[in-house]
Motif scaffolding. Sequence first.
Motif, PDB file in Angstrom:
ATOM      1  N   ARG A   1      88.138  31.461  23.143  1.00  0.00           N
ATOM      2  CA  ARG A   1      88.141  32.254  21.906  1.00  0.00           C
ATOM      3  C   ARG A   1      89.305  31.833  21.008  1.00  0.00           C
ATOM      4  NH1 ARG A   1      88.089  38.501  22.836  1.00  0.00           N
ATOM      5  NH2 ARG A   1      90.289  38.164  23.329  1.00  0.00           N
TER       6      ARG A   1
ATOM      7  N   ARG B   1      85.962  45.933   7.663  1.00  0.00           N
ATOM      8  CA  ARG B   1      86.927  45.126   8.413  1.00  0.00           C
ATOM      9  C   ARG B   1      86.700  43.641   8.182  1.00  0.00           C
ATOM     10  NH1 ARG B   1      88.272  42.521  13.388  1.00  0.00           N
ATOM     11  NH2 ARG B   1      86.112  41.839  13.511  1.00  0.00           N
TER      12      ARG B   1
ATOM     13  N   LYS C   1      90.479  36.204  16.339  1.00  0.00           N
ATOM     14  CA  LYS C   1      91.597  37.130  16.486  1.00  0.00           C
ATOM     15  C   LYS C   1      92.710  36.583  15.606  1.00  0.00           C
ATOM     16  CE  LYS C   1      92.518  39.880  20.423  1.00  0.00           C
ATOM     17  NZ  LYS C   1      91.511  40.934  20.373  1.00  0.00           N
TER      18      LYS C   1
ATOM     19  N   GLU D   1      82.170  47.557  15.113  1.00  0.00           N
ATOM     20  CA  GLU D   1      83.166  47.739  16.176  1.00  0.00           C
ATOM     21  C   GLU D   1      83.798  49.113  16.030  1.00  0.00           C
ATOM     22  OE1 GLU D   1      85.568  44.572  17.462  1.00  0.00           O
ATOM     23  OE2 GLU D   1      84.887  43.238  15.875  1.00  0.00           O
TER      24      GLU D   1
ATOM     25  N   ALA E   1      89.892  48.338  17.327  1.00  0.00           N
ATOM     26  CA  ALA E   1      89.957  46.953  17.795  1.00  0.00           C
ATOM     27  C   ALA E   1      89.249  46.838  19.136  1.00  0.00           C
ATOM     28  CB  ALA E   1      91.404  46.494  17.889  1.00  0.00           C
ATOM     29  N   MET E   2      88.105  47.529  19.216  1.00  0.00           N
ATOM     30  CA  MET E   2      87.292  47.458  20.436  1.00  0.00           C
ATOM     31  C   MET E   2      85.838  47.218  20.041  1.00  0.00           C
ATOM     32  SD  MET E   2      88.704  50.561  22.817  1.00  0.00           S
ATOM     33  CE  MET E   2      88.788  51.757  21.506  1.00  0.00           C
ATOM     34  N   ASN E   3      85.060  46.714  20.979  1.00  0.00           N
ATOM     35  CA  ASN E   3      83.617  46.629  20.771  1.00  0.00           C
ATOM     36  C   ASN E   3      82.991  47.966  21.138  1.00  0.00           C
ATOM     37  OD1 ASN E   3      84.360  43.495  21.833  1.00  0.00           O
ATOM     38  ND2 ASN E   3      83.144  43.704  19.986  1.00  0.00           N
TER      39      ASN E   3
ATOM     40  N   GLY F   1      84.396  40.291  22.275  1.00  0.00           N
ATOM     41  CA  GLY F   1      85.333  40.781  23.286  1.00  0.00           C
ATOM     42  C   GLY F   1      84.974  40.280  24.676  1.00  0.00           C
ATOM     43  N   ILE F   2      86.000  40.012  25.455  1.00  0.00           N
ATOM     44  CA  ILE F   2      85.787  39.565  26.834  1.00  0.00           C
ATOM     45  C   ILE F   2      85.408  40.773  27.695  1.00  0.00           C
ATOM     46  CG2 ILE F   2      86.966  38.515  28.827  1.00  0.00           C
ATOM     47  CD1 ILE F   2      88.529  36.913  26.481  1.00  0.00           C
ATOM     48  N   THR F   3      85.942  41.942  27.356  1.00  0.00           N
ATOM     49  CA  THR F   3      85.539  43.166  28.056  1.00  0.00           C
ATOM     50  C   THR F   3      84.071  43.463  27.735  1.00  0.00           C
ATOM     51  OG1 THR F   3      87.786  43.892  27.546  1.00  0.00           O
ATOM     52  CG2 THR F   3      86.350  45.476  28.647  1.00  0.00           C
ATOM     53  N   ARG F   4      83.675  43.273  26.488  1.00  0.00           N
ATOM     54  CA  ARG F   4      82.272  43.451  26.071  1.00  0.00           C
ATOM     55  C   ARG F   4      81.360  42.584  26.925  1.00  0.00           C
ATOM     56  NH1 ARG F   4      78.708  40.518  23.125  1.00  0.00           N
ATOM     57  NH2 ARG F   4      77.250  41.602  21.741  1.00  0.00           N
TER      58      ARG F   4
ATOM     59  N   GLY G   1      87.725  47.065  25.461  1.00  0.00           N
ATOM     60  CA  GLY G   1      88.782  46.131  25.085  1.00  0.00           C
ATOM     61  C   GLY G   1      89.778  45.991  26.219  1.00  0.00           C
ATOM     62  N   THR G   2      90.582  44.945  26.178  1.00  0.00           N
ATOM     63  CA  THR G   2      91.527  44.665  27.255  1.00  0.00           C
ATOM     64  C   THR G   2      92.516  45.807  27.493  1.00  0.00           C
ATOM     65  OG1 THR G   2      91.349  42.291  26.939  1.00  0.00           O
ATOM     66  CG2 THR G   2      93.381  43.074  27.941  1.00  0.00           C
TER      67      THR G   2
HETATM   68  C1  LIG Z   1      90.685  41.881  20.839  1.00  0.00           C
HETATM   69  C2  LIG Z   1      89.630  42.622  20.118  1.00  0.00           C
HETATM   70  C3  LIG Z   1      88.555  43.232  20.786  1.00  0.00           C
HETATM   71  C4  LIG Z   1      88.430  43.313  22.284  1.00  0.00           C
HETATM   72  O1  LIG Z   1      88.416  42.066  22.905  1.00  0.00           O
HETATM   73  P1  LIG Z   1      88.744  41.973  24.467  1.00  0.00           P
HETATM   74  O2  LIG Z   1      88.650  40.506  24.733  1.00  0.00           O
HETATM   75  O3  LIG Z   1      87.729  42.752  25.166  1.00  0.00           O
HETATM   76  O4  LIG Z   1      90.114  42.514  24.640  1.00  0.00           O
HETATM   77  C5  LIG Z   1      87.575  43.837  20.020  1.00  0.00           C
HETATM   78  N1  LIG Z   1      87.655  43.871  18.675  1.00  0.00           N
HETATM   79  C6  LIG Z   1      88.684  43.312  18.006  1.00  0.00           C
HETATM   80  C7  LIG Z   1      88.705  43.390  16.527  1.00  0.00           C
HETATM   81  C8  LIG Z   1      89.709  42.665  18.700  1.00  0.00           C
HETATM   82  O5  LIG Z   1      90.731  42.128  18.033  1.00  0.00           O
END
Ligand SMILES: *Cc1c(COP(=O)(O)O)cnc(C)c1O
Length: 356
Positions: A93, A185, A195, A231, A234-236, A258-261, A301-302
């Motif tokens: 990413r 956003r 990011k 979103e 800052a999470m999905n 997102g990697i958590t997504r 999110g992380t």
């Molecule tokens: C970092 C981020 C996420 C979550 O990403 P992860 O890899 O799951 O931490 C989601 N939305 C936005 C805008 C982000 O910057």
Amino acid sequence: MEIKIERAKTLKPKPAANTELGFGRYYTDHMFVLDWDKDQGWHDARIVPFAPIPLDPATMVLHYAQETFEGLKAYRTKDGRILLFRPEMNARRFANSNRRLCMPELSEEMFVEAIEALVSVEQDWVPAEEGTSLYIRPFMFATEAAVGVHPASSYKFVIILSPVGAYYPEGVNPVKIYVEDEYVRATKGGTGFTKCGGNYAASIAAQVKAEQLGYTQVLWLDGVHQRYIEEVGAMNMMFVYEDRRIVTPVLNGSILPGITRDSVLKLGKHLGYETEEARMDIHDVIADIKAGRVTEAFGTGTAAVVSPVNKIRFQGEEIGIGDGGIGHITQQLYDVLTGIQFGKTEDPMGWVVHLK
Ligand SMILES: *Cc1c(COP(=O)(O)O)cnc(C)c1O
């Protein structure tokens, strides 16, 4: 990559076991630094004492925001080992973000090697208390001193580390969110999938507005129609339907992958749920919540892993989701994912990387 190590002469006291670590309050003794310029490419990889970085007032990042970053964590297991979670995904990413902002790319190997080297030097900083971890913040910025708009001729890649507390010290806590229908956003063709600091600068006004209205997070709609869910903060965003389907907005270029997504989608399927990526019209989703067809909602999110949503405000009306607590499927995904990250449960996907 050859990494020179210059040790700090004095080490900071580590926060005591009972300290409220919070998020981003404490930083470790060292940082990783790597320089890039047109002539030499990447050079001078080093781990040095954590310290301010002097910048010429004309440094390009201060004027045009050519800056990208990543966020991941190192986790300590019960038996004292240190784990990383899918760091190669952050590397990929980061390369995508850098390509979009015309910044130099770092190979996946160099990115992961730099993180492993720094975390290894700072391993005593990985906290051991339940739910705590070491937050890893890699970032890159333009260092050329020139007030002219063009891709800079030099950059710095830096990694800093911060021990962070359990996101939910008193158990997972649901939040209220506010559907933002004025500010956006990100838009198609923009930098939403990267990011980069600029995305955050543009998002703060809506966050302030949501807080003034008594909400924790902003639910972002798409920048073209202001109709499709993108979103949450800052999470999905994920919704669980009564037929046990987990649905999230499909990646469209303005949503951050997102990697958590990705992990929740893969894990959801592994646990026997149907998962779906779809374009989600806010009007349909609100109707589905009101009719009880949406039974759970959460951000991913992380930092928080999952953040359950129990109330949503749309066009002046506040609507409750589920019974107000954390949903069963949300809780299960949280437990299984954090179990894998902390090495408590088996890792069926092979996601975890052991620090040597
Ligand atoms: C970092 C981020 C996420 C979550 O990403 P992860 O890899 O799951 O931490 C989601 N939305 C936005 C805008 C982000 O910057």
